[in-house]
Every structure is written in C-alpha cells, then in structure tokens.
Design a protein around this motif. Structure first.
Motif, short mmCIF file in Angstrom:
data_model
loop_
_atom_site.label_atom_id
_atom_site.label_comp_id
_atom_site.label_asym_id
_atom_site.label_seq_id
_atom_site.Cartn_x
_atom_site.Cartn_y
_atom_site.Cartn_z
N ASN A 117 -16.04 22.11 -2.29
CA ASN A 117 -14.57 22.09 -2.25
C ASN A 117 -14.03 20.84 -1.57
O ASN A 117 -12.93 20.85 -1.01
CB ASN A 117 -14.05 23.33 -1.52
CG ASN A 117 -14.35 24.61 -2.28
OD1 ASN A 117 -14.15 24.68 -3.49
ND2 ASN A 117 -14.83 25.62 -1.58
N LYS A 120 -10.43 19.79 -2.15
CA LYS A 120 -9.39 20.54 -1.46
C LYS A 120 -9.41 20.28 0.04
O LYS A 120 -8.44 20.62 0.73
CB LYS A 120 -9.56 22.03 -1.73
CG LYS A 120 -9.40 22.42 -3.20
CD LYS A 120 -9.60 23.92 -3.39
CE LYS A 120 -9.44 24.32 -4.85
NZ LYS A 120 -9.66 25.77 -5.05
N GLY A 457 -14.94 20.55 -7.49
CA GLY A 457 -15.62 21.81 -7.73
C GLY A 457 -17.12 21.74 -7.60
O GLY A 457 -17.80 22.77 -7.70
#
Length: 460
Positions: A117, A120, A457
């Motif tokens: 991740n 993010k 991802g």
C-alpha cells in the motif's frame, strides 16, 4: 546561563557576518540581481548550515552502519526460514513472492518497499532516510500535489498542474505525477523549502534546459525520477518562489545543483548526460544523503565544494550510499573540497581517471564499497589528491574499511584511523565503532539502484 547563550548568539552572528563578507563577491550563483529577498534567503541558509553541522560525525556513521547491519540480518533470517520451508513434508514447496523486488538487503529500501500500500502511504518514505540527511522530511507536513501537465512554457507564471508551479509554492508539498511524462525544462527549475518530488508509480523523465536548483533552501527530497541530457541555458526572468521572481544568469547545466542548502535527500534517481556536473553540492550545503542512484555516461559526476576560498564548506557533511557508478563515467565520484563525506556500500564498476578525489583537506571515509578497476594499468588507483604535494596530504583523513578491490584497484589511505571523529567519547581498539557491511555484499545492496518500476497495490 544567560551570558552563555549571549556569547553563543554573538559567535553565530559573527560567523555568519564573516561568511557573508567572504562569499559576497562570488556568491551570485546565477542570481543576476541580489535583492533583499535573496540576501535574506542567503543569511537564513548560512544559519541553517551552522545548526545542521554534526560535531561528532561518528554518531551518524554508526547510526547508518547499525541500520544496514540490522536490515541485512533480518532479511537473511527471513530468506533462511523460507529455504527451510521448501523441504517441509518431504517435497519442494513453491514460495510466492510478495510482489516486486522489495526483498532488498538495503536498509533504506527495506524501510518502505515491502508495503503493498505504498501508494496510499507515500509519506512513509520520509521516515526512511539514513546518513547525514537523516532529518530530511521534504513535503511530509503538507498536502499531496498532483502534476497533471508536462509543459514548461511559462517560467515566470507557471501554469497550475505543472511541476514548476508545484515547486515554487511557498508551503510544504508532496509532489506526485498523474501519469508518465517527459518534462522538457525551458530554464532551471528552482525549488523552494519543504518539497518532495516523488516519481513512484509512473515514469518521469526530466530533460532539456538546465536542471534542478536547490538554492538557499531546506528540506527537499528528490525521488524516483530520470534526469538526462540537461543543458546550459542563457537565463532570464524566472520565478523562484510563489511571490518572487528575478533575473538569472546562464546556468551551468548541472543535473541537480545544491547551493547553500541543508537537509537534502536524493534517492533512486537515474542520471546521464548532463552538460556540467550530475550533482553539485556547494557553498555551505550540508546534511545531505545521496542514495540508491544510478549514474552513467558522464565525465564529472559529483562536485562537493566549488572553490578553495569557500571555507564555509568545512561544515559540509554528505553521505553517499548504495549507488551504482556505472558505464562510461570518467571521474568525481565524488570530488571533495573541505568537509566530510561518508562513502558507503556503493558499487564502482567504471571510471576512467579516478573514482574519489579532492583537495583542501577533506575527510573521506570509504566503507564497504566495491571497486572494479578499468583494464588500463595506469588507472587502477581509486583516489586522487589534486594540486597538493604528499607532505601536505599525508595527514588528510582518507580511510578505507571493508572495501572490496577487484581487477587491481587500490585505495591510497592517509591520516590516522578514527581521527575524523572530532571528540570520540571512548577510545576504541579497532578502526570504527560499528563496522560497515563488507564490499563483497555490495552487488546485492545496490541491485535496484536507479528508478524503480513501482505499481500501486504491489510491493515495490
């Protein structure tokens, strides 16, 4: 106590005033009109240089080597466990990789690349820097700014959404890119305080007119971009911050020019073919880490300290780590005046004149690098003391520990071991307090030097 603080403040003011007096005639650095704005920025930058100086650099090199060893131990322990799992139950077991190539033994990469991740959690990157630039946070305190426009048509009033618009804002920003792009600069790109340029997830190429200028500012991260074919430009009226612009003289054609700046981290940048230097750090720049970069196709790679008269560079402290100095390089990896440079766990596979050089009594600590000499017999020496006779340079502290020498390469040491620590608290029987990772492991430590092909991802 008040008297003590007063004396310290008086000393700092006197030092800054002296430094300003010394460098004023030569400090122009492409600033054609040295107005009140630039004078104030210069004064603030000199103060930050003094504040950022580490009086006991042994603390910093130990901190780096400790985390390098820790990353190596934990990664090898995981890999060892996985090897054992393959034969559990009497047969081979296929082990699925957790995406990408994140299983680097490199302590900086290991800090963030295993996180699928990462896109993010981009700002986690700012927690991963080691070395003299370890306090650099870039634009962590600010919002994300997304570059959507690859143009650079107006250097005075840059269009919102362009990289030039982003880097000239007077607030912290974490700058990312909406898509892959080639940005052809028309003039040098002048970066303000507290910025991160983060090219992960796309392919960003910066090319053309001049390069990146980090001048009299603090707290800048440059990460995961390509820089190539940087050229000189004639200069002109260029915006250098949100509310100021000024006349600039001809640029040198450096890829990244760090001038009087502190807390700078350059990581995973691929560079080739610049008109002048690839990375220059001059005029009181300090608290810098250059890591995980890949350099090719250039003559003069890095210059740390531009002039013999720039005594402010005695405060210069730079870490050069986990980089790959690759094909068709000539010299200056780096070339140092004054200051101290920790050159650790880099892969030197090519040079034509020399790899590491300098003058004006710099301190150079070479630890755990791999040096592969060129085939010519007269080019095996890694080091070069320029314009200085042996009776002078024999006392310079140029030390080598756990370096790996191939094809006849050799490092000429000088000075006394451990003399580079200004005030060692405890005399030690061996050379350094915490030993570096050996040069025999450098190929693994630097295998992903240069830009990374990260995908959201997936671990990078």
């Amino acid at each position: 106590m008040a008297v003590a603080y007063l004396n310290l403040g008086t000393y700092v003011l006197a030092f800054v005033s002296l430094a300003l007096a010394i460098i004023a005639p030569s400090v122009q650095a492409h600033i054609a009109v040295y107005d009140e704005y630039w004078t104030q920025r210069q004064t603030e930058a000199l103060r930050r240089t003094l504040e950022s100086y580490e009086p006991d650099p042994l603390n910093v090199t130990d901190h780096f080597n400790y985390h390098s060893a820790l990353a190596m131990e934990t990664t090898e322990a995981v890999n060892g466990t996985r090897r054992e799992l393959r034969v559990v139950g009497g047969g081979r077991k296929t082990i699925k990789k957790r995406g990408g190539r994140f299983q680097s033994l490199n302590a900086i990469d290991k800090c963030w690349r295993g996180d699928k991740n990462w896109a993010k959690n981009r700002k986690k990157l700012a927690d991963c820097v080691l070395g003299f630039g370890r306090k650099t946070t870039g634009g962590k305190a600010g919002p994300i700014y997304e570059v959507t426009d690859a143009s650079d048509n107006d250097v005075m009033n840059p269009r919102p959404g362009t990289l030039r618009h982003a880097v000239t804002r007077d607030r912290p920003l974490w700058i990312i890119f909406a898509k892959s792009m080639v940005i052809k600069l028309q003039q040098e790109l002048i970066i303000t305080n507290d910025k991160t340029i983060d090219g992960r997830g796309v392919s960003v190429h910066i090319t053309g007119g001049a390069g990146l200028t980090i001048q009299f500012v603090k707290n800048v991260i440059i990460h995961n971009i390509h820089m190539k074919f940087i050229e000189r430009r004639a200069g002109g009226m260029i915006r250098d911050s949100e509310n100021h612009f000024g006349l600039r003289t001809e640029s040198d054609g450096d890829g990244i020019n760090i001038f009087g700046a502190t807390n700078v981290w350059i990581d995973h940048v691929s560079m080739r073919n610049c008109s002048d230097g690839m990375i220059d750090a001059i005029m009181g720049s300090t608290a810098i880490t250059i890591s995980n970069c890949h350099f090719t196709d250039h003559e003069e790679v890095m210059l740390f300290g531009a002039k013999n008269g720039d005594v402010i560079d005695k405060k210069m402290q730079i870490t050069v780590a986990f980089n790959h100095f690759g094909k068709r390089l000539d010299q200056r990896m780096p070339r140092v005046r004054y200051g101290m440079v920790h050159v650790v766990n880099n892969d030197y596979t090519h040079w034509q004149m020399y790899a590491i050089g300098g003058n004006m009594n710099p301190t150079i600590i070479s630890q755990g690098n791999r040096f592969i000499a060129p085939p010519e017999e007269d080019k095996k020496q890694i080091t070069k003391r320029e314009y200085t006779p042996y009776p002078e340079w024999k006392s310079w502290n140029w030390q080598s520990e756990r370096d790996y020498f191939l094809n006849g390469a050799y490092f000429v040491q000088s000075g006394k071991s451990n003399a580079w620590s200004s005030t060692p608290k405890n005399p030690i029987p061996r050379k350094f307090t915490i030993r570096p990772q050996p040069g025999t492991k450098v190929r693994r430590l630097t295998k992903d030097a240069g830009t990374l092909g990260c995908k959201p991802g997936k671990s990078c």
